[in-house]
Design a protein around this motif. Structure first.
Motif, short mmCIF file in Angstrom:
data_model
loop_
_atom_site.label_atom_id
_atom_site.label_comp_id
_atom_site.label_asym_id
_atom_site.label_seq_id
_atom_site.Cartn_x
_atom_site.Cartn_y
_atom_site.Cartn_z
N UNK A 167 0.93 -1.22 -0.11
CA UNK A 167 0.08 -0.01 0.09
C UNK A 167 0.87 1.41 0.10
N UNK A 168 0.74 2.27 -1.01
CA UNK A 168 1.58 3.35 -1.17
C UNK A 168 1.72 4.06 0.24
N UNK A 169 0.48 3.91 0.90
CA UNK A 169 0.35 5.04 2.42
C UNK A 169 1.32 4.16 3.22
N UNK A 170 1.80 3.07 3.18
CA UNK A 170 2.82 2.60 4.05
C UNK A 170 4.06 3.23 3.94
N UNK A 171 4.19 4.15 3.03
CA UNK A 171 5.76 4.64 2.70
C UNK A 171 5.94 5.77 3.68
N UNK A 177 -4.96 -2.66 10.83
CA UNK A 177 -5.41 -3.82 10.10
C UNK A 177 -6.75 -3.68 9.57
N UNK A 178 -7.83 -2.82 10.31
CA UNK A 178 -9.23 -2.68 9.52
C UNK A 178 -9.06 -1.89 8.50
N UNK A 179 -8.22 -0.78 8.51
CA UNK A 179 -8.04 0.00 6.99
C UNK A 179 -7.41 -0.61 5.95
N UNK A 181 -7.62 -4.27 5.32
CA UNK A 181 -8.64 -4.89 4.89
C UNK A 181 -9.72 -4.22 3.85
N UNK A 182 -10.13 -2.89 4.34
CA UNK A 182 -11.02 -2.07 3.72
C UNK A 182 -10.30 -1.72 2.27
N UNK A 183 -9.15 -1.35 2.40
CA UNK A 183 -8.50 -0.87 1.22
C UNK A 183 -8.18 -1.90 0.40
N UNK A 184 -8.11 -3.24 0.70
CA UNK A 184 -7.74 -4.33 -0.17
C UNK A 184 -9.15 -4.73 -0.82
#
Length: 206
Positions: A167-171, A177-179, A181-184
Motif C-alpha cells: 500500500x503506497x500509504x505505508x511509505x 489492519x481494519x483499514x 482490509x477495507x483498502x484491499x
C-alpha cells in the motif's frame, strides 16, 4: 484584470500556492505550521483537491461573477497543468525527495487528469528506479485505460506485479489492519493485479 491570472479552479489555486511556497523555500510542514493548518490540508490544497472546500468557495465566487486574482503572476509551464505535466519527471523528483505523502496525492492527480484527458497520460514507461511505484503507476494506467474502454499502453505489460502486497500509504505511515482490509476490498482489480492496493475513491481528486 489580466487574462490568465484568474484563480477560477482548485487546481489553479493549488498550483499558485505550491509555486509560492517553493519560491520561499518552505516545506509543507513549515507553511502549514505558519498558517495554523494541518499538513494534510495543505497537501490537499496544493493538489487542487475539491474536498478541501476550496472548490465550493470558488463556485460561489463564480456564481457572483467574481474570481480571485493573485498579486504575483500565475505560474506557467507544464508542471502546473495536469494535462501537460510530465508525470514521469514528477514522480522521479518526489521519490528522490522522499516526499511520499505528496507522491500519493499525485497518483490520484494522474488518474483524474488521465480521465479528463480521455486517455492515460503516461503513454511511455516513466522508468522509475522503484519497482513499487512503477507497479502503482502501471496499475493506475491500466485502470484508467479500462474505464475509458481503451487498450493500455504497451509499457504497462512489461511491469511485473510485486511479490508482496503493498500500500503506497505505508511509505510514510502505519496502516492499521481494519483499514488494510477495507483498502484491499475497495482496490480496483487492475491495481490488485499488480499487488498494489489503493481504494478506488482515493484515485478521484475532482
Amino acid at each position: 484584470m489580466t487574462l490568465g491570472n484568474n484563480i477560477d479552479t482548485p487546481a489553479a489555486a493549488g498550483a499558485l500556492i505550491r509555486a509560492q511556497r517553493m519560491n520561499h523555500s518552505l516545506t509543507q510542514q513549515a507553511l502549514a505550521d505558519t498558517a495554523g493548518v494541518s499538513r494534510k490540508f495543505l497537501i490537499d490544497l496544493e493538489a487542487g483537491h475539491e474536498r478541501a472546500e476550496l472548490g465550493k468557495t470558488l463556485a460561489v465566487l463564480a456564481a457572483l461573477g467574481l474570481s480571485l486574482s493573485p498579486a504575483t503572476s500565475m505560474p506557467r509551464g507544464s508542471d502546473y497543468d495536469p494535462d501537460r505535466r510530465d508525470y514521469g519527471a514528477t514522480f522521479t523528483d518526489l521519490l528522490a525527495k522522499k516526499d511520499f505523502e505528496f507522491a500519493i496525492k499525485m497518483l490520484a492527480d494522474y488518474a483524474t487528469a488521465s480521465m479528463k484527458a480521455g486517455r492515460p497520460l503516461l503513454q511511455r514507461n516513466p522508468q522509475l528506479n522503484d519497482p513499487q511505484w512503477s507497479a502503482a503507476l502501471a496499475g493506475i494506467t491500466n485502470y484508467t485505460a479500462h474505464r475509458l474502454d481503451q487498450t493500455a499502453p504497451a509499457w504497462t505489460r512489461r511491469i511485473r506485479p510485486l511479490k508482496e502486497a503493498w500500500m503506497p500509504a505505508e511509505s510514510y505511515r502505519r496502516v492499521r489492519e481494519p483499514m488494510r482490509r477495507l483498502t484491499q476490498s475497495e482496490t480496483p482489480r487492475e491495481l490488485a493485479a499488480m499487488n498494489v492496493f489503493i481504494r478506488e475513491r482515493s484515485l478521484a481528486t475532482a
